[in-house]
Scaffold this motif. Structure first.
Motif, PDB file in Angstrom:
ATOM      1  N   SER A 136      -9.026   4.833   0.678  1.00  0.00           N
ATOM      2  CA  SER A 136      -7.616   4.734   1.078  1.00  0.00           C
ATOM      3  C   SER A 136      -7.436   3.875   2.323  1.00  0.00           C
ATOM      4  CB  SER A 136      -7.040   6.139   1.319  1.00  0.00           C
ATOM      5  OG  SER A 136      -7.698   6.778   2.404  1.00  0.00           O
ATOM      6  N   PHE A 137      -8.518   3.622   3.057  1.00  0.00           N
ATOM      7  CA  PHE A 137      -8.440   2.725   4.208  1.00  0.00           C
ATOM      8  C   PHE A 137      -8.367   1.263   3.780  1.00  0.00           C
ATOM      9  CE2 PHE A 137     -10.432   6.517   6.071  1.00  0.00           C
ATOM     10  CZ  PHE A 137      -9.637   6.685   7.201  1.00  0.00           C
ATOM     11  N   PHE A 138      -8.718   0.986   2.498  1.00  0.00           N
ATOM     12  CA  PHE A 138      -8.771  -0.392   2.029  1.00  0.00           C
ATOM     13  C   PHE A 138      -7.719  -0.716   0.974  1.00  0.00           C
ATOM     14  CE2 PHE A 138     -13.038   1.084   3.163  1.00  0.00           C
ATOM     15  CZ  PHE A 138     -13.374   0.179   4.164  1.00  0.00           C
ATOM     16  N   VAL A 139      -7.243   0.322   0.270  1.00  0.00           N
ATOM     17  CA  VAL A 139      -6.257   0.085  -0.778  1.00  0.00           C
ATOM     18  C   VAL A 139      -5.266   1.250  -0.784  1.00  0.00           C
ATOM     19  CG1 VAL A 139      -7.758   1.191  -2.487  1.00  0.00           C
ATOM     20  CG2 VAL A 139      -5.930  -0.331  -3.254  1.00  0.00           C
ATOM     21  N   PRO A 140      -3.979   0.983  -0.922  1.00  0.00           N
ATOM     22  CA  PRO A 140      -2.990   2.073  -0.928  1.00  0.00           C
ATOM     23  C   PRO A 140      -2.983   2.803  -2.269  1.00  0.00           C
ATOM     24  CG  PRO A 140      -1.894  -0.041  -1.213  1.00  0.00           C
ATOM     25  CD  PRO A 140      -3.337  -0.351  -0.951  1.00  0.00           C
ATOM     26  N   PHE A 141      -3.174   4.125  -2.224  1.00  0.00           N
ATOM     27  CA  PHE A 141      -3.081   4.947  -3.425  1.00  0.00           C
ATOM     28  C   PHE A 141      -1.652   5.475  -3.549  1.00  0.00           C
ATOM     29  CE2 PHE A 141      -7.681   5.149  -2.783  1.00  0.00           C
ATOM     30  CZ  PHE A 141      -8.144   5.022  -4.085  1.00  0.00           C
ATOM     31  N   GLY A 142      -1.104   5.363  -4.763  1.00  0.00           N
ATOM     32  CA  GLY A 142       0.286   5.735  -4.958  1.00  0.00           C
ATOM     33  C   GLY A 142       0.540   7.212  -5.164  1.00  0.00           C
ATOM     34  N   PHE A 143      -0.393   7.929  -5.805  1.00  0.00           N
ATOM     35  CA  PHE A 143      -0.211   9.346  -6.127  1.00  0.00           C
ATOM     36  C   PHE A 143       1.126   9.579  -6.828  1.00  0.00           C
ATOM     37  CE2 PHE A 143      -3.013   9.216  -2.398  1.00  0.00           C
ATOM     38  CZ  PHE A 143      -4.114   9.890  -2.900  1.00  0.00           C
ATOM     39  N   ASP A 144       1.362   8.813  -7.909  1.00  0.00           N
ATOM     40  CA  ASP A 144       2.624   8.910  -8.635  1.00  0.00           C
ATOM     41  C   ASP A 144       2.789  10.272  -9.302  1.00  0.00           C
ATOM     42  OD1 ASP A 144       4.989   7.335  -9.957  1.00  0.00           O
ATOM     43  OD2 ASP A 144       3.970   8.342 -11.619  1.00  0.00           O
ATOM     44  N   ASN A 145       1.684  10.823  -9.849  1.00  0.00           N
ATOM     45  CA  ASN A 145       1.752  12.112 -10.542  1.00  0.00           C
ATOM     46  C   ASN A 145       0.486  12.910 -10.221  1.00  0.00           C
ATOM     47  OD1 ASN A 145       1.812  14.279 -12.396  1.00  0.00           O
ATOM     48  ND2 ASN A 145       2.930  13.058 -13.906  1.00  0.00           N
ATOM     49  N   PRO A 146       0.491  13.704  -9.162  1.00  0.00           N
ATOM     50  CA  PRO A 146      -0.701  14.466  -8.773  1.00  0.00           C
ATOM     51  C   PRO A 146      -1.229  15.384  -9.869  1.00  0.00           C
ATOM     52  CG  PRO A 146       0.911  14.467  -6.995  1.00  0.00           C
ATOM     53  CD  PRO A 146       1.590  13.870  -8.185  1.00  0.00           C
ATOM     54  N   ALA A 147      -0.347  15.915 -10.728  1.00  0.00           N
ATOM     55  CA  ALA A 147      -0.788  16.808 -11.801  1.00  0.00           C
ATOM     56  C   ALA A 147      -1.699  16.072 -12.779  1.00  0.00           C
ATOM     57  CB  ALA A 147       0.421  17.391 -12.531  1.00  0.00           C
ATOM     58  N   LEU A 148      -1.339  14.835 -13.104  1.00  0.00           N
ATOM     59  CA  LEU A 148      -2.182  14.036 -13.994  1.00  0.00           C
ATOM     60  C   LEU A 148      -3.530  13.738 -13.342  1.00  0.00           C
ATOM     61  CD1 LEU A 148       0.053  11.307 -15.707  1.00  0.00           C
ATOM     62  CD2 LEU A 148      -1.062  13.286 -16.755  1.00  0.00           C
ATOM     63  N   ILE A 149      -3.510  13.449 -12.057  1.00  0.00           N
ATOM     64  CA  ILE A 149      -4.750  13.161 -11.338  1.00  0.00           C
ATOM     65  C   ILE A 149      -5.677  14.368 -11.384  1.00  0.00           C
ATOM     66  CG2 ILE A 149      -5.735  12.614  -9.075  1.00  0.00           C
ATOM     67  CD1 ILE A 149      -3.116  11.117  -8.450  1.00  0.00           C
ATOM     68  N   LEU A 150      -5.136  15.538 -11.073  1.00  0.00           N
ATOM     69  CA  LEU A 150      -5.953  16.750 -11.045  1.00  0.00           C
ATOM     70  C   LEU A 150      -6.463  17.111 -12.437  1.00  0.00           C
ATOM     71  CD1 LEU A 150      -3.859  18.921  -8.556  1.00  0.00           C
ATOM     72  CD2 LEU A 150      -6.042  17.782  -8.120  1.00  0.00           C
ATOM     73  N   PHE A 151      -5.591  17.003 -13.437  1.00  0.00           N
ATOM     74  CA  PHE A 151      -5.999  17.365 -14.797  1.00  0.00           C
ATOM     75  C   PHE A 151      -7.107  16.457 -15.299  1.00  0.00           C
ATOM     76  CE2 PHE A 151      -5.810  16.711 -19.380  1.00  0.00           C
ATOM     77  CZ  PHE A 151      -5.897  18.008 -19.851  1.00  0.00           C
TER      78      PHE A 151
END
Length: 263
Positions: A136-151
Protein backbone atom coordinates in the motif's frame (compact mmCIF):
# COMPACT_ATOMS: atom_id res chain seq x y z
CA UNK A 1 -1.78 -46.62 11.58
CA UNK A 2 -5.13 -44.98 11.06
CA UNK A 3 -6.61 -42.27 13.27
CA UNK A 4 -8.48 -43.38 16.38
CA UNK A 5 -12.15 -42.63 15.84
CA UNK A 6 -14.14 -40.95 18.59
CA UNK A 7 -17.82 -40.33 19.13
CA UNK A 8 -18.87 -38.46 15.96
CA UNK A 9 -21.36 -36.42 17.98
CA UNK A 10 -18.71 -34.94 20.31
CA UNK A 11 -15.85 -32.76 19.12
CA UNK A 12 -12.40 -32.96 20.62
CA UNK A 13 -11.96 -29.20 20.94
CA UNK A 14 -8.74 -29.38 22.93
CA UNK A 15 -7.12 -31.74 20.44
CA UNK A 16 -8.38 -29.67 17.52
CA UNK A 17 -6.97 -26.46 18.98
CA UNK A 18 -3.68 -28.17 19.85
CA UNK A 19 -3.14 -29.46 16.30
CA UNK A 20 -4.13 -26.12 14.77
CA UNK A 21 -1.78 -24.28 17.17
CA UNK A 22 1.03 -26.63 16.27
CA UNK A 23 0.56 -25.91 12.57
CA UNK A 24 0.55 -22.14 13.16
CA UNK A 25 3.55 -22.21 15.49
CA UNK A 26 5.41 -24.38 12.99
CA UNK A 27 5.44 -21.66 10.35
CA UNK A 28 5.79 -18.76 12.80
CA UNK A 29 8.93 -20.32 14.23
CA UNK A 30 10.66 -19.88 10.86
CA UNK A 31 8.94 -16.63 9.90
CA UNK A 32 11.86 -15.42 7.79
CA UNK A 33 11.25 -18.35 5.46
CA UNK A 34 7.46 -18.58 5.66
CA UNK A 35 6.44 -14.91 5.90
CA UNK A 36 9.32 -12.62 4.97
CA UNK A 37 10.55 -14.59 1.95
CA UNK A 38 7.11 -14.59 0.20
CA UNK A 39 6.84 -10.86 0.90
CA UNK A 40 10.19 -10.18 -0.77
CA UNK A 41 9.32 -12.45 -3.71
CA UNK A 42 5.99 -10.70 -4.28
CA UNK A 43 7.59 -7.26 -4.10
CA UNK A 44 10.19 -8.38 -6.63
CA UNK A 45 7.42 -9.52 -8.99
CA UNK A 46 5.74 -6.17 -8.51
CA UNK A 47 8.99 -4.25 -9.16
CA UNK A 48 9.83 -6.26 -12.28
CA UNK A 49 6.40 -5.81 -13.86
CA UNK A 50 6.35 -2.15 -12.89
CA UNK A 51 9.69 -1.52 -14.58
CA UNK A 52 8.97 -3.73 -17.59
CA UNK A 53 5.34 -2.85 -18.33
CA UNK A 54 4.48 0.11 -16.13
CA UNK A 55 4.77 2.60 -18.99
CA UNK A 56 3.91 0.32 -21.91
CA UNK A 57 0.62 -0.78 -20.33
CA UNK A 58 -0.75 2.16 -18.39
CA UNK A 59 -4.30 0.87 -17.91
CA UNK A 60 -6.32 -2.33 -18.19
CA UNK A 61 -9.84 -1.26 -18.94
CA UNK A 62 -10.23 1.90 -16.90
CA UNK A 63 -7.97 0.69 -14.08
CA UNK A 64 -4.30 1.72 -13.77
CA UNK A 65 -2.07 -1.28 -14.46
CA UNK A 66 -0.41 -1.30 -11.03
CA UNK A 67 -3.77 -1.25 -9.23
CA UNK A 68 -4.88 -4.15 -11.44
CA UNK A 69 -1.67 -6.12 -10.88
CA UNK A 70 -1.30 -5.77 -7.10
CA UNK A 71 -4.37 -7.80 -5.97
CA UNK A 72 -3.42 -10.66 -8.28
CA UNK A 73 0.06 -10.83 -6.79
CA UNK A 74 -1.41 -10.80 -3.29
CA UNK A 75 -3.76 -13.69 -4.07
CA UNK A 76 -0.99 -15.66 -5.74
CA UNK A 77 1.09 -15.35 -2.57
CA UNK A 78 -1.88 -16.34 -0.39
CA UNK A 79 -2.60 -19.51 -2.34
CA UNK A 80 0.99 -20.65 -2.82
CA UNK A 81 1.78 -20.27 0.87
CA UNK A 82 -1.43 -21.97 1.99
CA UNK A 83 -0.56 -24.93 -0.23
CA UNK A 84 3.04 -25.02 0.96
CA UNK A 85 2.02 -25.07 4.62
CA UNK A 86 -0.21 -28.15 4.58
CA UNK A 87 1.72 -30.10 1.96
CA UNK A 88 5.13 -29.59 3.59
CA UNK A 89 3.78 -30.40 7.06
CA UNK A 90 2.39 -33.76 5.95
CA UNK A 91 5.28 -34.76 3.70
CA UNK A 92 7.86 -33.95 6.38
CA UNK A 93 5.88 -35.90 8.98
CA UNK A 94 5.64 -38.91 6.67
CA UNK A 95 9.31 -38.82 5.65
CA UNK A 96 10.48 -38.45 9.25
CA UNK A 97 8.06 -41.13 10.41
CA UNK A 98 6.33 -39.02 13.07
CA UNK A 99 2.95 -38.83 11.31
CA UNK A 100 1.88 -41.50 13.81
CA UNK A 101 2.06 -38.87 16.57
CA UNK A 102 -0.70 -36.95 14.79
CA UNK A 103 -2.83 -39.98 13.98
CA UNK A 104 -2.80 -41.62 17.42
CA UNK A 105 -4.65 -38.94 19.45
CA UNK A 106 -8.48 -39.18 19.49
CA UNK A 107 -9.07 -36.83 16.56
CA UNK A 108 -11.54 -37.87 13.89
CA UNK A 109 -11.01 -37.31 10.18
CA UNK A 110 -13.02 -34.08 10.08
CA UNK A 111 -11.00 -32.63 12.96
CA UNK A 112 -7.70 -33.55 11.30
CA UNK A 113 -8.86 -31.99 8.05
CA UNK A 114 -10.09 -28.85 9.79
CA UNK A 115 -6.93 -28.30 11.86
CA UNK A 116 -4.54 -28.78 8.93
CA UNK A 117 -6.69 -26.73 6.54
CA UNK A 118 -7.08 -23.84 8.97
CA UNK A 119 -3.35 -23.84 9.68
CA UNK A 120 -2.61 -23.39 5.98
CA UNK A 121 -5.40 -20.85 5.59
CA UNK A 122 -4.02 -18.83 8.51
CA UNK A 123 -0.58 -18.69 6.93
CA UNK A 124 -2.03 -17.67 3.57
CA UNK A 125 -4.18 -14.89 5.00
CA UNK A 126 -1.38 -13.68 7.24
CA UNK A 127 1.10 -13.29 4.38
CA UNK A 128 -1.64 -11.71 2.26
CA UNK A 129 -2.35 -9.10 4.93
CA UNK A 130 1.35 -8.31 5.31
CA UNK A 131 1.79 -7.89 1.55
CA UNK A 132 -1.24 -5.59 1.25
CA UNK A 133 0.08 -3.48 4.11
CA UNK A 134 3.58 -3.14 2.63
CA UNK A 135 2.43 -2.77 -0.97
CA UNK A 136 0.00 0.00 0.00
CA UNK A 137 3.04 2.29 0.26
CA UNK A 138 3.60 1.83 -3.49
CA UNK A 139 0.13 1.43 -4.98
CA UNK A 140 -3.28 2.70 -3.80
CA UNK A 141 -5.70 -0.09 -2.89
CA UNK A 142 -9.33 0.79 -3.49
CA UNK A 143 -11.13 -1.68 -1.18
CA UNK A 144 -14.29 -1.32 -3.28
CA UNK A 145 -15.98 -4.36 -1.68
CA UNK A 146 -14.32 -5.69 1.51
CA UNK A 147 -16.76 -8.62 1.68
CA UNK A 148 -15.56 -9.92 -1.69
CA UNK A 149 -11.94 -9.51 -0.60
CA UNK A 150 -12.49 -11.46 2.61
CA UNK A 151 -14.55 -14.19 0.96
CA UNK A 152 -12.20 -14.85 -1.94
CA UNK A 153 -9.12 -14.50 0.24
CA UNK A 154 -10.44 -17.09 2.70
CA UNK A 155 -11.87 -19.46 0.10
CA UNK A 156 -8.75 -19.26 -2.05
CA UNK A 157 -6.49 -20.00 0.91
CA UNK A 158 -8.79 -22.84 2.02
CA UNK A 159 -8.84 -24.33 -1.47
CA UNK A 160 -5.06 -24.54 -1.68
CA UNK A 161 -4.78 -25.71 1.93
CA UNK A 162 -7.08 -28.63 1.16
CA UNK A 163 -5.25 -29.34 -2.08
CA UNK A 164 -2.02 -29.29 -0.09
CA UNK A 165 -3.46 -31.90 2.28
CA UNK A 166 -4.35 -34.14 -0.66
CA UNK A 167 -0.97 -33.62 -2.29
CA UNK A 168 0.88 -34.13 0.98
CA UNK A 169 -0.90 -37.40 1.76
CA UNK A 170 -0.45 -38.68 -1.80
CA UNK A 171 3.25 -37.79 -1.97
CA UNK A 172 5.70 -40.36 -0.69
CA UNK A 173 8.77 -38.13 -0.98
CA UNK A 174 9.72 -34.52 -1.61
CA UNK A 175 10.13 -35.13 -5.36
CA UNK A 176 6.44 -36.02 -5.64
CA UNK A 177 5.44 -32.84 -3.85
CA UNK A 178 7.75 -30.76 -6.03
CA UNK A 179 6.10 -32.25 -9.11
CA UNK A 180 2.65 -31.21 -7.88
CA UNK A 181 3.92 -27.71 -7.17
CA UNK A 182 5.79 -27.29 -10.46
CA UNK A 183 3.29 -28.91 -12.82
CA UNK A 184 -0.05 -28.08 -11.21
CA UNK A 185 -0.03 -25.23 -8.70
CA UNK A 186 2.47 -22.88 -10.39
CA UNK A 187 1.04 -23.17 -13.95
CA UNK A 188 -2.55 -22.69 -12.74
CA UNK A 189 -1.42 -19.64 -10.73
CA UNK A 190 0.41 -17.99 -13.63
CA UNK A 191 -2.35 -18.75 -16.16
CA UNK A 192 -5.18 -17.47 -13.98
CA UNK A 193 -5.15 -13.80 -14.94
CA UNK A 194 -2.75 -12.68 -12.24
CA UNK A 195 -0.78 -10.50 -14.65
CA UNK A 196 -3.36 -9.81 -17.35
CA UNK A 197 -7.06 -9.49 -18.06
CA UNK A 198 -8.76 -12.59 -19.45
CA UNK A 199 -10.85 -10.27 -21.64
CA UNK A 200 -7.75 -9.57 -23.73
CA UNK A 201 -7.26 -13.24 -24.57
CA UNK A 202 -8.49 -14.94 -27.77
CA UNK A 203 -11.57 -17.12 -27.51
CA UNK A 204 -9.60 -20.30 -26.76
CA UNK A 205 -7.63 -18.45 -24.09
CA UNK A 206 -10.84 -17.19 -22.49
CA UNK A 207 -12.28 -20.71 -22.46
CA UNK A 208 -9.16 -22.14 -20.82
CA UNK A 209 -9.15 -19.32 -18.26
CA UNK A 210 -12.76 -19.96 -17.30
CA UNK A 211 -12.14 -23.65 -16.59
CA UNK A 212 -9.22 -22.74 -14.32
CA UNK A 213 -10.51 -22.48 -10.71
CA UNK A 214 -7.62 -20.17 -9.84
CA UNK A 215 -9.08 -17.63 -12.28
CA UNK A 216 -12.25 -17.21 -10.21
CA UNK A 217 -10.47 -16.70 -6.90
CA UNK A 218 -8.13 -14.07 -8.34
CA UNK A 219 -10.84 -12.36 -10.41
CA UNK A 220 -13.21 -12.10 -7.44
CA UNK A 221 -10.45 -11.02 -5.08
CA UNK A 222 -9.34 -8.30 -7.51
CA UNK A 223 -12.94 -7.17 -8.02
CA UNK A 224 -13.15 -6.49 -4.31
CA UNK A 225 -10.37 -3.93 -4.71
CA UNK A 226 -11.05 -2.33 -8.11
CA UNK A 227 -14.80 -2.92 -8.55
CA UNK A 228 -14.41 -4.68 -11.93
CA UNK A 229 -14.31 -8.35 -12.88
CA UNK A 230 -13.77 -10.48 -15.97
CA UNK A 231 -16.41 -13.03 -14.97
CA UNK A 232 -19.72 -13.30 -13.17
CA UNK A 233 -18.98 -12.97 -9.45
CA UNK A 234 -21.82 -15.30 -8.45
CA UNK A 235 -20.49 -17.98 -10.80
CA UNK A 236 -17.07 -17.66 -9.19
CA UNK A 237 -18.55 -17.95 -5.69
CA UNK A 238 -20.44 -21.11 -6.66
CA UNK A 239 -17.38 -22.63 -8.36
CA UNK A 240 -15.14 -22.00 -5.36
CA UNK A 241 -17.74 -23.29 -2.91
CA UNK A 242 -18.24 -26.45 -4.96
CA UNK A 243 -14.53 -27.13 -5.37
CA UNK A 244 -13.81 -26.57 -1.68
CA UNK A 245 -16.62 -28.93 -0.74
CA UNK A 246 -15.21 -31.59 -3.06
CA UNK A 247 -11.63 -31.12 -1.79
CA UNK A 248 -12.84 -31.30 1.82
CA UNK A 249 -14.59 -34.60 1.15
CA UNK A 250 -11.49 -36.04 -0.54
CA UNK A 251 -9.24 -34.88 2.32
CA UNK A 252 -11.67 -36.33 4.86
CA UNK A 253 -11.78 -39.68 3.08
CA UNK A 254 -7.98 -39.84 2.93
CA UNK A 255 -7.71 -39.34 6.68
CA UNK A 256 -10.69 -41.61 7.34
CA UNK A 257 -9.26 -44.55 5.38
CA UNK A 258 -5.63 -43.90 6.29
CA UNK A 259 -4.66 -43.67 2.61
CA UNK A 260 -0.84 -43.76 2.42
CA UNK A 261 -0.76 -42.94 6.14
CA UNK A 262 -0.66 -46.46 7.53
CA UNK A 263 2.56 -47.48 9.22
Amino acid sequence: MTPIEVNPHSANWLGLWTLYSREVRRFLKVYTQTLMAPLVTTLLFFAVFTLALGRAVETIGSVPFLEFLAPGLVMMAITQNAFANTSSSLVIAKVQGNIVDTLMPPLNAHELTFAYAMGGTTRGLMIGSIIVLVMSFFVPFGFDNPALILFHGFMGALMLSLFGIIGGIWSEKFDHMAAVTNFVVTPLSFLSGTFYSAERLPELGKFLAHINPFFYMIDGFRAGFIGQSDSNILTGILVMTGINTFLWIVSYRMFKTGYKLKA
